[in-house]
Design a protein around this motif. Structure first.
Motif, PDB file in Angstrom:
ATOM      1  N   SER A 158     104.117 100.492  61.465  1.00 12.53           N
ATOM      2  CA  SER A 158     103.288  99.855  62.497  1.00 12.53           C
ATOM      3  C   SER A 158     101.813 100.194  62.320  1.00 12.53           C
ATOM      4  O   SER A 158     101.449 101.281  61.859  1.00 12.53           O
ATOM      5  N   ALA A 159     100.980  99.262  62.684  1.00 16.38           N
ATOM      6  CA  ALA A 159      99.528  99.466  62.631  1.00 16.38           C
ATOM      7  C   ALA A 159      99.103 100.591  63.575  1.00 16.38           C
ATOM      8  O   ALA A 159      98.118 101.283  63.303  1.00 16.38           O
ATOM      9  N   ASP A 160      99.837 100.783  64.653  1.00 14.58           N
ATOM     10  CA  ASP A 160      99.497 101.853  65.606  1.00 14.58           C
ATOM     11  C   ASP A 160      99.617 103.233  64.977  1.00 14.58           C
ATOM     12  O   ASP A 160      98.775 104.100  65.204  1.00 14.58           O
ATOM     13  N   VAL A 161     100.669 103.458  64.193  1.00 15.87           N
ATOM     14  CA  VAL A 161     100.845 104.754  63.534  1.00 15.87           C
ATOM     15  C   VAL A 161      99.701 104.978  62.543  1.00 15.87           C
ATOM     16  O   VAL A 161      99.109 106.060  62.500  1.00 15.87           O
ATOM     17  N   TYR A 162      99.381 103.956  61.781  1.00 17.57           N
ATOM     18  CA  TYR A 162      98.259 104.059  60.844  1.00 17.57           C
ATOM     19  C   TYR A 162      96.965 104.392  61.594  1.00 17.57           C
ATOM     20  O   TYR A 162      96.228 105.300  61.214  1.00 17.57           O
ATOM     21  N   ARG A 163      96.694 103.673  62.653  1.00 18.63           N
ATOM     22  CA  ARG A 163      95.472 103.891  63.429  1.00 18.63           C
ATOM     23  C   ARG A 163      95.419 105.302  63.996  1.00 18.63           C
ATOM     24  O   ARG A 163      94.391 105.979  63.903  1.00 18.63           O
ATOM     25  N   LEU A 164      96.526 105.757  64.561  1.00 18.88           N
ATOM     26  CA  LEU A 164      96.558 107.100  65.138  1.00 18.88           C
ATOM     27  C   LEU A 164      96.280 108.185  64.099  1.00 18.88           C
ATOM     28  O   LEU A 164      95.543 109.133  64.359  1.00 18.88           O
ATOM     29  N   LEU A 165      96.875 108.040  62.927  1.00 18.46           N
ATOM     30  CA  LEU A 165      96.723 109.083  61.912  1.00 18.46           C
ATOM     31  C   LEU A 165      95.419 108.964  61.122  1.00 18.46           C
ATOM     32  O   LEU A 165      94.725 109.956  60.920  1.00 18.46           O
ATOM     33  N   VAL A 166      95.083 107.766  60.684  1.00 17.38           N
ATOM     34  CA  VAL A 166      93.911 107.606  59.819  1.00 17.38           C
ATOM     35  C   VAL A 166      92.617 107.527  60.623  1.00 17.38           C
ATOM     36  O   VAL A 166      91.654 108.215  60.310  1.00 17.38           O
ATOM     37  N   HIS A 167      92.612 106.734  61.656  1.00 17.36           N
ATOM     38  CA  HIS A 167      91.371 106.567  62.414  1.00 17.36           C
ATOM     39  C   HIS A 167      91.182 107.656  63.463  1.00 17.36           C
ATOM     40  O   HIS A 167      90.142 108.317  63.490  1.00 17.36           O
ATOM     41  N   ASP A 168      92.182 107.866  64.289  1.00 18.48           N
ATOM     42  CA  ASP A 168      92.027 108.837  65.379  1.00 18.48           C
ATOM     43  C   ASP A 168      92.099 110.283  64.902  1.00 18.48           C
ATOM     44  O   ASP A 168      91.321 111.128  65.345  1.00 18.48           O
ATOM     45  N   SER A 169      93.040 110.585  64.005  1.00 22.62           N
ATOM     46  CA  SER A 169      93.199 111.961  63.527  1.00 22.62           C
ATOM     47  C   SER A 169      92.432 112.219  62.232  1.00 22.62           C
ATOM     48  O   SER A 169      92.474 113.328  61.711  1.00 22.62           O
ATOM     49  N   ARG A 170      91.811 111.183  61.709  1.00 21.25           N
ATOM     50  CA  ARG A 170      90.948 111.287  60.514  1.00 21.25           C
ATOM     51  C   ARG A 170      91.682 111.740  59.245  1.00 21.25           C
ATOM     52  O   ARG A 170      91.145 112.484  58.445  1.00 21.25           O
ATOM     53  N   TRP A 171      92.938 111.302  59.120  1.00 20.63           N
ATOM     54  CA  TRP A 171      93.633 111.548  57.859  1.00 20.63           C
ATOM     55  C   TRP A 171      93.023 110.637  56.804  1.00 20.63           C
ATOM     56  O   TRP A 171      92.759 109.460  57.071  1.00 20.63           O
ATOM     57  N   PRO A 172      92.856 111.125  55.576  1.00 23.35           N
ATOM     58  CA  PRO A 172      92.465 110.211  54.492  1.00 23.35           C
ATOM     59  C   PRO A 172      93.604 109.210  54.264  1.00 23.35           C
ATOM     60  O   PRO A 172      94.785 109.569  54.396  1.00 23.35           O
ATOM     61  N   PRO A 173      93.291 107.971  53.918  1.00 21.01           N
ATOM     62  CA  PRO A 173      94.352 106.986  53.678  1.00 21.01           C
ATOM     63  C   PRO A 173      95.396 107.465  52.663  1.00 21.01           C
ATOM     64  O   PRO A 173      96.587 107.199  52.828  1.00 21.01           O
ATOM     65  N   TYR A 176      97.940 109.609  54.369  1.00 22.74           N
ATOM     66  CA  TYR A 176      98.845 108.768  55.147  1.00 22.74           C
ATOM     67  C   TYR A 176      99.883 108.125  54.229  1.00 22.74           C
ATOM     68  O   TYR A 176     101.072 108.121  54.549  1.00 22.74           O
ATOM     69  N   GLU A 177      99.467 107.580  53.100  1.00 23.25           N
ATOM     70  CA  GLU A 177     100.390 106.934  52.163  1.00 23.25           C
ATOM     71  C   GLU A 177     101.453 107.909  51.674  1.00 23.25           C
ATOM     72  O   GLU A 177     102.637 107.563  51.597  1.00 23.25           O
ATOM     73  N   GLN A 178     101.024 109.125  51.337  1.00 21.95           N
ATOM     74  CA  GLN A 178     101.968 110.134  50.860  1.00 21.95           C
ATOM     75  C   GLN A 178     102.941 110.533  51.970  1.00 21.95           C
ATOM     76  O   GLN A 178     104.140 110.672  51.736  1.00 21.95           O
ATOM     77  N   TRP A 179     102.432 110.724  53.172  1.00 21.20           N
ATOM     78  CA  TRP A 179     103.280 111.063  54.312  1.00 21.20           C
ATOM     79  C   TRP A 179     104.283 109.940  54.582  1.00 21.20           C
ATOM     80  O   TRP A 179     105.474 110.195  54.798  1.00 21.20           O
ATOM     81  N   LEU A 180     103.802 108.701  54.559  1.00 17.02           N
ATOM     82  CA  LEU A 180     104.673 107.558  54.819  1.00 17.02           C
ATOM     83  C   LEU A 180     105.786 107.470  53.781  1.00 17.02           C
ATOM     84  O   LEU A 180     106.957 107.299  54.140  1.00 17.02           O
ATOM     85  N   ALA A 181     105.437 107.604  52.518  1.00 17.40           N
ATOM     86  CA  ALA A 181     106.450 107.535  51.449  1.00 17.40           C
ATOM     87  C   ALA A 181     107.504 108.623  51.630  1.00 17.40           C
ATOM     88  O   ALA A 181     108.712 108.353  51.546  1.00 17.40           O
ATOM     89  N   ARG A 182     107.060 109.863  51.881  1.00 17.18           N
ATOM     90  CA  ARG A 182     108.009 110.972  52.076  1.00 17.18           C
ATOM     91  C   ARG A 182     108.878 110.748  53.306  1.00 17.18           C
ATOM     92  O   ARG A 182     110.085 110.966  53.277  1.00 17.18           O
ATOM     93  N   SER A 183     108.261 110.313  54.386  1.00 12.13           N
ATOM     94  CA  SER A 183     108.992 110.110  55.636  1.00 12.13           C
ATOM     95  C   SER A 183     110.046 109.027  55.500  1.00 12.13           C
ATOM     96  O   SER A 183     111.173 109.186  55.975  1.00 12.13           O
ATOM     97  N   LEU A 184     109.684 107.927  54.866  1.00  5.56           N
ATOM     98  CA  LEU A 184     110.648 106.844  54.686  1.00  5.56           C
ATOM     99  C   LEU A 184     111.774 107.260  53.742  1.00  5.56           C
ATOM    100  O   LEU A 184     112.937 106.964  53.993  1.00  5.56           O
ATOM    101  N   GLU A 185     111.415 107.955  52.680  1.00  6.10           N
ATOM    102  CA  GLU A 185     112.438 108.421  51.734  1.00  6.10           C
ATOM    103  C   GLU A 185     113.425 109.349  52.427  1.00  6.10           C
ATOM    104  O   GLU A 185     114.635 109.179  52.327  1.00  6.10           O
ATOM    105  N   GLN A 186     112.907 110.339  53.138  1.00  6.81           N
ATOM    106  CA  GLN A 186     113.778 111.315  53.800  1.00  6.81           C
ATOM    107  C   GLN A 186     114.536 110.700  54.977  1.00  6.81           C
ATOM    108  O   GLN A 186     115.662 111.083  55.258  1.00  6.81           O
ATOM    109  N   GLY A 187     113.926 109.753  55.643  1.00  2.34           N
ATOM    110  CA  GLY A 187     114.533 109.186  56.831  1.00  2.34           C
ATOM    111  C   GLY A 187     115.546 108.091  56.566  1.00  2.34           C
ATOM    112  O   GLY A 187     116.398 107.835  57.413  1.00  2.34           O
TER     113      GLY A 187
END
Length: 75
Positions: A36-51, A54-65
């Motif tokens: 979701s765009a909301d998760v991206y916005r919360l992590l990258v824009h609001d929490s200032r994660w580098p994109p 976020y990509e690495q976290w997303l890949a790991r999370s989807l793989e493990q989940g």
């Protein structure tokens, strides 16, 4: 249903890569949530994660989940 997540969860189920304890519907929900765009916005824009982080976290999370152990060994 959300078409992209539904197609991907169907593909995972059909190929045997989906974790055995998840239904196709549950996998669709997980994919929909994480992508979701909301998760991206919360992590990258609001929490200032580098994109890239976020990509690495997303890949790991989807793989493990979502993926069965046998499928993750092949990734």
């Amino acid at each position: 249903l959300h078409s992209f997540p539904h197609r991907r969860s169907s593909d995972l189920k059909r190929s045997g890569a989906l974790r055995a304890d998840l239904s196709e519907r549950q996998a669709t929900d997980v994919l929909w949530l994480y992508s979701s765009a909301d998760v991206y916005r919360l992590l990258v824009h609001d929490s200032r994660w580098p994109p890239r982080r976020y990509e690495q976290w997303l890949a790991r999370s989807l793989e493990q989940g979502l993926l069965a152990l046998e499928a993750t060994a092949q990734v």
